[in-house]
Scaffold this motif. Sequence first.
Motif, short mmCIF file in Angstrom:
data_model
loop_
_atom_site.label_atom_id
_atom_site.label_comp_id
_atom_site.label_asym_id
_atom_site.label_seq_id
_atom_site.Cartn_x
_atom_site.Cartn_y
_atom_site.Cartn_z
N LEU A 95 2.83 -9.57 -26.60
CA LEU A 95 3.01 -8.23 -26.07
C LEU A 95 4.16 -7.51 -26.74
O LEU A 95 4.99 -8.12 -27.42
N ILE A 96 4.17 -6.21 -26.55
CA ILE A 96 5.25 -5.34 -27.00
C ILE A 96 6.00 -4.91 -25.75
O ILE A 96 5.40 -4.51 -24.76
N LYS A 97 7.34 -5.02 -25.81
CA LYS A 97 8.20 -4.56 -24.71
C LYS A 97 9.11 -3.45 -25.24
O LYS A 97 9.70 -3.59 -26.30
N GLY A 137 15.07 0.29 -27.62
CA GLY A 137 14.36 -0.42 -28.67
C GLY A 137 13.04 -1.01 -28.23
O GLY A 137 12.56 -0.75 -27.12
N ALA A 138 12.47 -1.82 -29.10
CA ALA A 138 11.17 -2.45 -28.85
C ALA A 138 11.22 -3.89 -29.35
O ALA A 138 11.93 -4.21 -30.30
N GLY A 153 10.88 -13.64 -29.29
CA GLY A 153 10.74 -12.21 -29.46
C GLY A 153 11.53 -11.74 -30.67
O GLY A 153 12.62 -12.25 -30.93
N VAL A 154 10.98 -10.80 -31.40
CA VAL A 154 11.66 -10.17 -32.53
C VAL A 154 11.82 -8.70 -32.13
O VAL A 154 10.86 -8.06 -31.74
N GLY A 185 17.13 -8.38 -34.00
CA GLY A 185 17.44 -9.65 -33.36
C GLY A 185 16.26 -10.50 -33.00
O GLY A 185 15.10 -10.11 -33.15
N LEU A 186 16.60 -11.69 -32.53
CA LEU A 186 15.65 -12.67 -32.01
C LEU A 186 16.01 -12.95 -30.56
O LEU A 186 17.19 -13.04 -30.22
N GLN A 187 15.00 -13.11 -29.75
CA GLN A 187 15.20 -13.46 -28.35
C GLN A 187 14.37 -14.71 -28.07
O GLN A 187 13.16 -14.72 -28.32
#
Length: 190
Positions: A95-97, A137-138, A153-154, A185-187
Motif C-alpha cells: 500500500l501507499i500511505k 510525505g508518502a 516501507g520506503v 527513509g526506510l521504516q
Amino acid sequence: MRTHIKHILLLIFIFIQNISGAQIKKLLPDQLRIQFAGETGFLSVGPVWSFWGGRIESGISYGYTPRSTAKVEIHSLSIKNNIIWLRKAITKNSLIKCHSGFGILLDINGNTFYQLPEQYPSNYYAPNSVNILLESGAEYKTPINCLFIKHIGVYAEICTLGNFLWYGIKDKASDFTDQFSLGLGLQFYF
C-alpha cells in the motif's frame, strides 16, 4: 550526577518489575525509522509507536550530521508526530500511505542557542536550539517477513523548520521553495 542516574535506573527497574508482559508489549515501539536528510540530521534513527489503528505515528529520533557536511558536527533529537490521511492498496499486500505531521527538533550538542547571545541586538535572531518541524510525505509499504520484521516501507517527505518558513515568508529576497528540504527513509515494521 551518577547518583541521579542510579536512582533513575532503579525507578525504571521497579517500574518494569510491576507491569505484566502484555503491558510491556504495549510500551515497545512497533516500527523503526531510518532517515537521510530532511532537517533531522544527515542520518537519523529512532523508534516509532502507532496509535488508533495506525492512523497516528509518533517517534523519537537521534540525528547525526558529520563535520564534513555541515562544517561542525551536529547531534540532534527530534520528536515527530504524523497523521496518516490516506492509505491506498496497490496490490493485495502493498500500500501507499500519505502523511502530514509536526514535531520538535532539539540541538543537543550546544552549537545553537536557547536565548539570543548578548552580542546581537534584541530580536535580531530567533533562538535556534528548539525548532518546530513540519513535514508531509508518502510511503510505499510492503511485506517482507524477515526475522522479526513484518513489513518494510520506503518513504520520501518534504520538510521545513518553523523559523525557515517564517523567514521565507517574511524575506522577499529568497525563493520560497528554498525553505524546504527532502527527507528519504526506510521504516521497518515489527
